[in-house]
Scaffold this motif. Structure first.
Motif, short mmCIF file in Angstrom:
data_model
loop_
_atom_site.label_atom_id
_atom_site.label_comp_id
_atom_site.label_asym_id
_atom_site.label_seq_id
_atom_site.Cartn_x
_atom_site.Cartn_y
_atom_site.Cartn_z
N PHE A 251 33.14 29.15 -4.07
CA PHE A 251 32.46 29.62 -2.86
C PHE A 251 31.75 30.93 -3.15
O PHE A 251 32.29 31.78 -3.87
CB PHE A 251 33.48 29.90 -1.74
CG PHE A 251 34.10 28.67 -1.16
CD1 PHE A 251 33.51 28.03 -0.09
CD2 PHE A 251 35.28 28.16 -1.69
CE1 PHE A 251 34.08 26.88 0.45
CE2 PHE A 251 35.86 27.03 -1.16
CZ PHE A 251 35.27 26.38 -0.09
N TYR A 253 30.73 33.94 -0.99
CA TYR A 253 30.85 34.52 0.35
C TYR A 253 29.82 35.63 0.47
O TYR A 253 29.92 36.66 -0.19
CB TYR A 253 32.26 35.06 0.58
CG TYR A 253 32.48 35.53 2.00
CD1 TYR A 253 32.80 34.62 3.01
CD2 TYR A 253 32.38 36.87 2.34
CE1 TYR A 253 32.99 35.03 4.32
CE2 TYR A 253 32.57 37.29 3.66
CZ TYR A 253 32.87 36.37 4.63
OH TYR A 253 33.06 36.78 5.93
N LYS A 292 29.79 26.16 -2.94
CA LYS A 292 29.31 26.18 -1.55
C LYS A 292 29.05 27.63 -1.15
O LYS A 292 29.67 28.55 -1.67
CB LYS A 292 30.39 25.61 -0.63
CG LYS A 292 30.46 24.11 -0.63
CD LYS A 292 31.37 23.67 0.51
CE LYS A 292 31.73 22.20 0.34
NZ LYS A 292 33.15 21.95 0.49
N ILE A 312 36.85 32.80 5.14
CA ILE A 312 36.40 31.46 4.72
C ILE A 312 37.22 30.39 5.44
O ILE A 312 36.72 29.33 5.80
CB ILE A 312 36.51 31.29 3.19
CG1 ILE A 312 35.57 32.27 2.48
CG2 ILE A 312 36.16 29.85 2.77
CD1 ILE A 312 35.56 32.14 0.98
#
Lengths: 640, 162
Positions: A251, A253, A292, A312
């Protein structure tokens, strides 16, 4: 496609632009370039080239780190010098097209310098002495390659590190990272290789890799520039990390306040996937990794690793006690590796060039380089990447160009709201993790804000504390209540209601907040207060004992005053500029401020023509002569 | 209410019935409606199957979410470090005075709303103000009126064209 084929394809794409037959125009359109008006410049170039039917290509690039000179345009001309132009407006575009794109006149009066380097070597402008003091690793391509074209990254050595890594044992990669001496660039400086090893050792089918791009420090923008200018290096670093620790999902962020960085990251991820460098069976191996994007929603505390994972997961972003550390139990309770944007960006370089190459740069305990965002009252605001151990003096004066407007340097705030304010006498401090901590500051986010004589240190401490107090998530009592009490005291001090014992009380509270808080926010929130008291105690005392703000900033302790002998009687600028009609003209034609109406907005000082410079600030306000309306002609109160 | 349901239908798709989608969903709703209304938050709560109070608790935790409508031209004054040191607060005060609203407020004609933001990363151009999607660099209180006037007539022309 094999990696060699990918490289070959990238090369032909690159050569057609950068070694093509027609001129190639690079325009910096990162956020800072756009703020300075880069998009109308792009439009103007496209229009000008179309109307003249000129054969040339235009590419939008990222930021080379010269924010104060934006918009920047670079013209690559076959068989001639590559020239960079600064502060370009749509008005000069036709001159540039006529002069250098079509003709042979490099328009030197508009030029900033020539551009050298590129293709493996860091890009620089030899005419600017700033670059002599820099060592650019992760900024090497910034402002030269198209961040929206993965081929440009690959040609400049990109994805070499990953290709190499996939042929190595995961533990061998971790050993290499350990040997390089790389420490986390998020601010705390934890050894990266050890973190990776701990995550590797955690036994779990599922593991996660997270990139912390929640650059919340109000005054730092390195991560934004890296992501907007050369995002692939971060993605490559994450993939290598995933392979090394045994994770399949990652991820990023990132703050929602960085829309352009998010957009460019999305494009970058898509392109990496298309070439098989990301996704299932990367480069034909049996390793799969997916990334992602998770958008932050604006909470400074989310920068703390345990709080970030809560965000998250869709919860309130609050930190929790460690252990367990995220490498054992992180996102959704699974082992999670979390590193900063820049930490990942170094990884491909370490793998391509080797750990020894990396550890040969920097200082004893801090290897490699550090990227700083230079802002505040500096001449050359923007980004700089220097070897660890470079002194603050070099950073602020040789690279930053010193203080703007010929004023006196007063202090530098390094590390944002978690960092500290260091005075002139500390300018010899080398910038690396350990030296800064000793001085009371921290590397933190990497924001470097210069302050001059016109900045009040008590006000600065209040500003940072106001920020951390608002951003405190409220979990730990010492942080929630302590920062509020400290802020109340600072407000009293800046309003002239302070007591001398308050200074020691602040120090006491600061130590309690530091010791009694879970996460980095609370533990470092007192730093600005502690360092300003340590190095600028006299300013606190002036506010408290003399009700005087030496820098003439704190509103309650200053008054605006028009010097009668300087006031040009016929001029009405201040009268018209005053939003509350507090300025009138007396019988002698001199402008007088009604102190009871004045809101101290400063408009009169800004609009008073510089050749008169008649509006001054006085502190304490009692210096304004009460009799000024009747007999003040020529009497100038002593300015402090 | 019916209208709201329709607007939300595109965002609340069955594949997103997941707690980790909560914040992205709220972000999308705000992107669409400009703010989070109590009705919208309740609809999300029902959709993700968590209490409305939890959704509200999460939304109020993050600075990005607002609970009052946004003006036609949202004005954001940066209060990051560099902007503060360069006089950002005076700009914010001038903006509030000129618009005659409080910070986080909206003008009666809904043309402008005013918010303070913490750093948009343009520190080199401090102090900055963002109106719509344009960044106004090196602001001063006397420039505030000029900038607002430049924004408003432009929008009026646009609405006349439409």
């Amino acid at each position: 496609m094999t990696f060699e084929e990918i490289q070959k394809q990238a090369k032909s794409d690159w050569d057609s632009l950068y070694h093509g037959e027609v001129p190639h125009i690079l325009i910096g359109t990162a956020t800072c370039g756009r703020a300075a008006g880069a998009l109308p410049v792009v439009e103007a170039f496209n229009k000008e080239l179309a109307t003249r039917n000129a054969q040339a290509k235009v590419t939008e690039v990222g930021c080379i780190g010269l924010c104060s000179l934006e918009p920047l345009v670079t013209i690559i001309k076959p068989g001639s010098f590559t020239v960079c132009y600064n502060s370009v407006t749509p008005q000069v575009v036709s001159t540039l097209v006529e002069g250098y794109v079509l003709g042979d006149d490099p328009c030197l009066e508009l030029a900033l310098g020539t551009v050298e380097g590129g293709e493996g070597e860091a890009v620089y402008i030899p005419e600017l002495s700033k670059f002599e003091h820099e060592l650019r690793l992760i900024l090497r391509n910034c402002g030269y390659i198209n961040p929206g074209n993965i081929n440009h990254y690959i040609v400049n050595g990109g994805y070499n590190g990953l290709a190499k890594a996939l042929k190595m044992e995961p533990m061998a990669i971790i050993e290499e990272v350990k040997k390089s001496g790389l420490r986390g660039r998020g601010g705390a400086g934890f050894p990266t290789g050890i973190k990776w090893e701990l995550c590797r050792q955690a036994s779990s089918e599922i593991k996660y890799v997270i990139c912390n791009a929640d650059e919340g420090d109000p005054g730092a923008f390195m991560d934004r520039v890296v992501l907007e200018s050369d995002p692939q290096q971060v993605i490559e670093g994450m993939i290598v990390a995933g392979y090394a620790v045994g994770a399949r999902d990652g991820f990023i962020y990132i703050r929602a306040e960085y829309p352009l960085a998010i957009e460019r990251l999305k494009v970058a991820l898509e392109q990496a996937e298309k070439l098989g460098l990301l996704g299932d069976s990367i480069l034909g191996s049996d390793f799969s990794f997916h990334i992602k994007i998770a958008q932050g929603a604006g909470a400074f505390v989310s920068g703390a690793e345990t709080a970030l994972m809560m965000a998250i997961e869709g919860k309130r972003s609050m930190p929790r006690p460690r252990p367990p550390y995220p490498v054992e139990s992180g996102l959704w309770g699974k082992p999670t590796l979390l590193n900063n944007v820049k930490t990942y960006a170094y990884v491909p370089l370490i793998l391509s060039h080797g750990a020894e190459w990396f550890s040969s740069m920097g200082s004893e305990g801090s290897k490699g380089t550090a990227v700083f965002a230079l802002a505040g009252k500096m001449v050359n605001t923007g980004l700089a990447e220097v070897a660890m151990g470079t002194t603050l003096q070099e950073l602020i004066f040789d690279i930053g160009g010193g203080i703007w407007g010929g004023k006196q340097f007063k202090a530098v705030q390094i590390g944002g709201p978690s960092g500290g304010c260091l005075p002139q006498s500390m300018l010899d401090t080398p910038v690396d993790f350990d030296s800064l901590r000793e001085a009371g500051a921290i590397m933190g986010s990497g924001g470097v804000i210069a302050m001059d004589e016109g900045n009040c240190m008590v006000d600065a401490a209040k500003f940072f504390l106001d920020f951390t107090q608002k951003e405190s998530c409220g979990k730990c009592t010492t942080c929630r209540l302590g920062t509020k009490q400290m802020l109340d005291i600072l407000e009293d001090v800046t309003a002239g209601r302070g007591r001398i014992e308050d200074v020691d009380l602040l120090v006491e509270l600061a130590e309690d907040v530091r010791d009694g808080s879970l996460c980095g926010l609370g533990r470092t929130a007192p730093n600005p207060v502690l360092t300003t008291i340590r190095y600028f105690r006299d300013e606190y005392e002036a506010h408290i004992l003399e009700k005087r703000c030496p820098a003439l900033v704190c509103k309650e302790l200053i008054a605006y005053y028009i010097l009668p002998d300087k006031c040009e009687r016929g001029c009405e600028h201040c009268v018209l500029g005053c939003p509350v009609e507090a300025i009138t003209t007396n019988e002698k034609g001199i402008k007088v401020i009604d102190q009871t109406k004045c809101t101290k907005c400063g408009s009169c000082e800004l609009v008073c023509p510089p050749e008169y410079n008649a509006v001054v600030r006085l502190s304490p306000p009692s210096l304004v002569p009460s009799s000024q309306v009747k007999e003040s002609d020529g009497v100038i109160p002593e300015e402090k | 209410m019916e209208e709201l349901k329709q607007q939300l239908a595109e965002i609340l798709t069955p594949d997103r019935k997941d707690r980790s989608q909560l914040i992205p969903i709220l972000q999308q709703i705000q992107g669409k409606l400009g703010y989070l209304s109590p009705e919208a938050m309740l609809a999300v709560a029902e959709f993700v199957e968590i209490p409305g109070s939890t959704v509200y608790g999460i939304a109020t935790f993050y600075n990005q979410f607002r609970f009052t409508p946004l003006g036609k031209h949202p004005v954001k004054v940066c209060m990051g470090t560099a902007c503060h040191l360069a006089g950002g607060k005076l700009v914010l005060e001038a903006m509030a005075r000129e618009l005659d609203i409080e910070v986080s407020g909206i003008t009666p004609d809904h043309d402008f709303s005013l918010d303070r933001v913490a750093c948009i990363g343009c520190c080199a151009l401090a102090p900055v103000v963002v109106i719509d999607d344009s960044v106004y660099p090196r602001m001063t209180p006397p420039k505030v009126e000029e900038v607002l006037v430049s924004v408003k007539p432009a929008s009026q022309e646009q609405s006349e064209k439409q």
